[in-house]
Design a protein around this motif. Structure first.
Motif, PDB file in Angstrom:
ATOM      1  N   GLN A 180       9.501  10.203   2.649  1.00 10.63           N
ATOM      2  CA  GLN A 180       9.037   9.945   4.019  1.00 10.63           C
ATOM      3  C   GLN A 180       7.518  10.071   4.109  1.00 10.63           C
ATOM      4  OE1 GLN A 180      11.153  12.559   6.661  1.00 10.63           O
ATOM      5  NE2 GLN A 180      13.040  11.378   6.542  1.00 10.63           N
ATOM      6  N   TYR A 181       6.974  11.082   3.461  1.00 12.14           N
ATOM      7  CA  TYR A 181       5.519  11.271   3.469  1.00 12.14           C
ATOM      8  C   TYR A 181       4.834  10.101   2.756  1.00 12.14           C
ATOM      9  CZ  TYR A 181       1.032  13.637   3.410  1.00 12.14           C
ATOM     10  OH  TYR A 181      -0.280  13.956   3.608  1.00 12.14           O
ATOM     11  N   TYR A 182       5.404   9.693   1.643  1.00 13.40           N
ATOM     12  CA  TYR A 182       4.863   8.546   0.896  1.00 13.40           C
ATOM     13  C   TYR A 182       4.833   7.294   1.775  1.00 13.40           C
ATOM     14  CZ  TYR A 182       4.782   4.629  -2.367  1.00 13.40           C
ATOM     15  OH  TYR A 182       4.479   3.444  -3.001  1.00 13.40           O
ATOM     16  N   ASP A 183       5.931   7.017   2.445  1.00  9.69           N
ATOM     17  CA  ASP A 183       5.999   5.830   3.311  1.00  9.69           C
ATOM     18  C   ASP A 183       4.980   5.904   4.445  1.00  9.69           C
ATOM     19  OD1 ASP A 183       7.965   4.608   1.820  1.00  9.69           O
ATOM     20  OD2 ASP A 183       9.615   5.271   3.127  1.00  9.69           O
ATOM     21  N   ALA A 184       4.795   7.079   5.003  1.00 11.35           N
ATOM     22  CA  ALA A 184       3.902   7.233   6.155  1.00 11.35           C
ATOM     23  C   ALA A 184       2.425   7.292   5.771  1.00 11.35           C
ATOM     24  CB  ALA A 184       4.278   8.498   6.930  1.00 11.35           C
ATOM     25  N   HIS A 185       2.103   7.834   4.589  1.00 13.07           N
ATOM     26  CA  HIS A 185       0.699   8.112   4.280  1.00 13.07           C
ATOM     27  C   HIS A 185       0.148   7.452   3.020  1.00 13.07           C
ATOM     28  CE1 HIS A 185       0.585  11.093   7.482  1.00 13.07           C
ATOM     29  NE2 HIS A 185       1.753  11.526   7.033  1.00 13.07           N
ATOM     30  N   TYR A 186       0.992   7.119   2.050  1.00 15.98           N
ATOM     31  CA  TYR A 186       0.478   6.631   0.778  1.00 15.98           C
ATOM     32  C   TYR A 186       0.768   5.160   0.509  1.00 15.98           C
ATOM     33  CZ  TYR A 186      -0.511  11.370  -0.984  1.00 15.98           C
ATOM     34  OH  TYR A 186      -1.003  12.612  -1.182  1.00 15.98           O
ATOM     35  N   LYS A 187       1.911   4.711   0.903  1.00 19.55           N
ATOM     36  CA  LYS A 187       2.402   3.396   0.496  1.00 19.55           C
ATOM     37  C   LYS A 187       1.373   2.283   0.703  1.00 19.55           C
ATOM     38  CE  LYS A 187       6.655   0.780   0.800  1.00 19.55           C
ATOM     39  NZ  LYS A 187       7.969   0.735   1.432  1.00 19.55           N
ATOM     40  N   ASP A 188       0.783   2.217   1.882  1.00 23.62           N
ATOM     41  CA  ASP A 188      -0.173   1.152   2.169  1.00 23.62           C
ATOM     42  C   ASP A 188      -1.597   1.497   1.736  1.00 23.62           C
ATOM     43  OD1 ASP A 188       1.821  -0.416   3.291  1.00 23.62           O
ATOM     44  OD2 ASP A 188       1.569   0.504   5.262  1.00 23.62           O
ATOM     45  N   ARG A 189      -1.971   2.759   1.848  1.00 25.02           N
ATOM     46  CA  ARG A 189      -3.359   3.156   1.562  1.00 25.02           C
ATOM     47  C   ARG A 189      -3.621   3.460   0.097  1.00 25.02           C
ATOM     48  NH1 ARG A 189      -4.384   7.669   5.923  1.00 25.02           N
ATOM     49  NH2 ARG A 189      -2.326   7.255   6.692  1.00 25.02           N
ATOM     50  N   ARG A 190      -2.578   3.828  -0.644  1.00 23.85           N
ATOM     51  CA  ARG A 190      -2.745   4.170  -2.053  1.00 23.85           C
ATOM     52  C   ARG A 190      -1.722   3.396  -2.881  1.00 23.85           C
ATOM     53  NH1 ARG A 190      -2.997  10.450  -2.857  1.00 23.85           N
ATOM     54  NH2 ARG A 190      -3.689   9.768  -4.899  1.00 23.85           N
ATOM     55  N   PRO A 191      -1.947   2.110  -3.052  1.00 22.99           N
ATOM     56  CA  PRO A 191      -0.947   1.273  -3.726  1.00 22.99           C
ATOM     57  C   PRO A 191      -0.694   1.650  -5.187  1.00 22.99           C
ATOM     58  CG  PRO A 191      -2.973   0.051  -3.386  1.00 22.99           C
ATOM     59  CD  PRO A 191      -3.134   1.351  -2.655  1.00 22.99           C
ATOM     60  N   PHE A 192      -1.594   2.409  -5.797  1.00 26.26           N
ATOM     61  CA  PHE A 192      -1.399   2.771  -7.198  1.00 26.26           C
ATOM     62  C   PHE A 192      -0.753   4.138  -7.369  1.00 26.26           C
ATOM     63  CE2 PHE A 192      -4.896  -0.296  -7.171  1.00 26.26           C
ATOM     64  CZ  PHE A 192      -4.302  -1.277  -7.944  1.00 26.26           C
ATOM     65  N   TYR A 193      -0.439   4.796  -6.250  1.00 28.43           N
ATOM     66  CA  TYR A 193       0.282   6.074  -6.319  1.00 28.43           C
ATOM     67  C   TYR A 193       1.708   5.774  -6.759  1.00 28.43           C
ATOM     68  CZ  TYR A 193       2.226  10.570  -4.953  1.00 28.43           C
ATOM     69  OH  TYR A 193       2.843  11.789  -4.953  1.00 28.43           O
ATOM     70  N   ASN A 194       2.137   6.413  -7.819  1.00 26.99           N
ATOM     71  CA  ASN A 194       3.445   6.099  -8.395  1.00 26.99           C
ATOM     72  C   ASN A 194       4.495   7.103  -7.927  1.00 26.99           C
ATOM     73  OD1 ASN A 194       5.574   5.216  -9.879  1.00 26.99           O
ATOM     74  ND2 ASN A 194       4.525   5.291 -11.856  1.00 26.99           N
ATOM     75  N   ILE A 195       5.243   6.742  -6.911  1.00 28.31           N
ATOM     76  CA  ILE A 195       6.288   7.596  -6.359  1.00 28.31           C
ATOM     77  C   ILE A 195       7.452   7.743  -7.337  1.00 28.31           C
ATOM     78  CG2 ILE A 195       7.521   5.751  -5.135  1.00 28.31           C
ATOM     79  CD1 ILE A 195       6.922   9.328  -3.813  1.00 28.31           C
ATOM     80  N   ALA A 196       7.560   6.838  -8.294  1.00 26.36           N
ATOM     81  CA  ALA A 196       8.642   6.910  -9.275  1.00 26.36           C
ATOM     82  C   ALA A 196       8.607   8.211 -10.063  1.00 26.36           C
ATOM     83  CB  ALA A 196       8.584   5.712 -10.223  1.00 26.36           C
ATOM     84  N   VAL A 197       7.413   8.757 -10.274  1.00 24.52           N
ATOM     85  CA  VAL A 197       7.279  10.011 -11.011  1.00 24.52           C
ATOM     86  C   VAL A 197       7.977  11.141 -10.253  1.00 24.52           C
ATOM     87  CG1 VAL A 197       5.630  11.709 -11.895  1.00 24.52           C
ATOM     88  CG2 VAL A 197       5.150   9.267 -12.102  1.00 24.52           C
ATOM     89  N   ARG A 198       7.790  11.203  -8.945  1.00 24.91           N
ATOM     90  CA  ARG A 198       8.442  12.235  -8.124  1.00 24.91           C
ATOM     91  C   ARG A 198       9.957  12.063  -8.144  1.00 24.91           C
ATOM     92  NH1 ARG A 198       4.521  14.211  -9.213  1.00 24.91           N
ATOM     93  NH2 ARG A 198       2.634  14.263  -8.005  1.00 24.91           N
TER      94      ARG A 198
END
Length: 167
Positions: free
Chosen positions: A78-96
């Motif tokens: 949820q935090y990723y969708d709200a804060h990272y997804k659009d602003r940090r496209p290279f953040y890899n949520i797959a690791v989490r």
């Protein structure tokens, strides 16, 4: 502060391997973490949650451990969708996801192999999103752990293949 006292006491007991004693303190800290402001809640709740889930695992309350891991992952997504997804496209949520599914898998595989398969499939589906060498290492380590914890006995040939992939 109630939350700090509960966490400090619970984690101290945890690190001294006094799991049964740690449990009520960590449950309290986890519950109270919901009252924190959004900016602090995610990180604090994750730290407390992982500690609490590990304690549940130690005291053989595996369903509770899995439930806490799933809450922590859901919060992270949820935090990723709200804060990272659009602003940090290279953040890899797959690791989490890999970290969480690996911990869940180790807890579930010993209790219900049918549930383990669904988490295993989640890990397999992450393969294409893990490009960093350390992430690939953790991916193959998860595979190894899965095969080594198979019931009624470990699947040594498949674990060996996973280990060879690490070399």
């Amino acid at each position: 502060n109630k939350i700090a006292n509960a966490y400090i006491t619970g984690s101290s007991l945890y690190f001294n391997e006094m799991m049964e004693e740690a449990l009520p303190y960590l449950k309290t800290a986890f519950s109270l973490s919901e009252q924190l402001p959004t900016s602090n809640r995610k990180d604090f709740k994750k730290v407390v949650g992982w500690c609490l889930a590990n304690v549940y695992s130690w005291v053989n309350k595996l369903d509770s451990a899995v439930y806490i891991y799933e809450i922590c992952l859901n919060d992270e997504l949820q935090y990723y969708d709200a804060h990272y997804k659009d602003r940090r496209p290279f953040y890899n949520i797959a690791v989490r996801k890999l970290q969480t599914y690996s911990m869940i898998l180790l807890n579930v595989v010993t209790k219900d192999p049918r549930k383990a398969d669904s988490y295993w499939q989640q890990i397999v589906s992450l393969s294409k999103d893990l490009e960093n060498p350390i992430d690939r290492y953790n991916y193959f380590l998860s595979m190894n752990n899965y095969y080594m914890n198979q019931k009624p006995k470990p699947d040594y040939p498949k674990a060996l293949i996973a280990n060879d992939s690490l070399i």
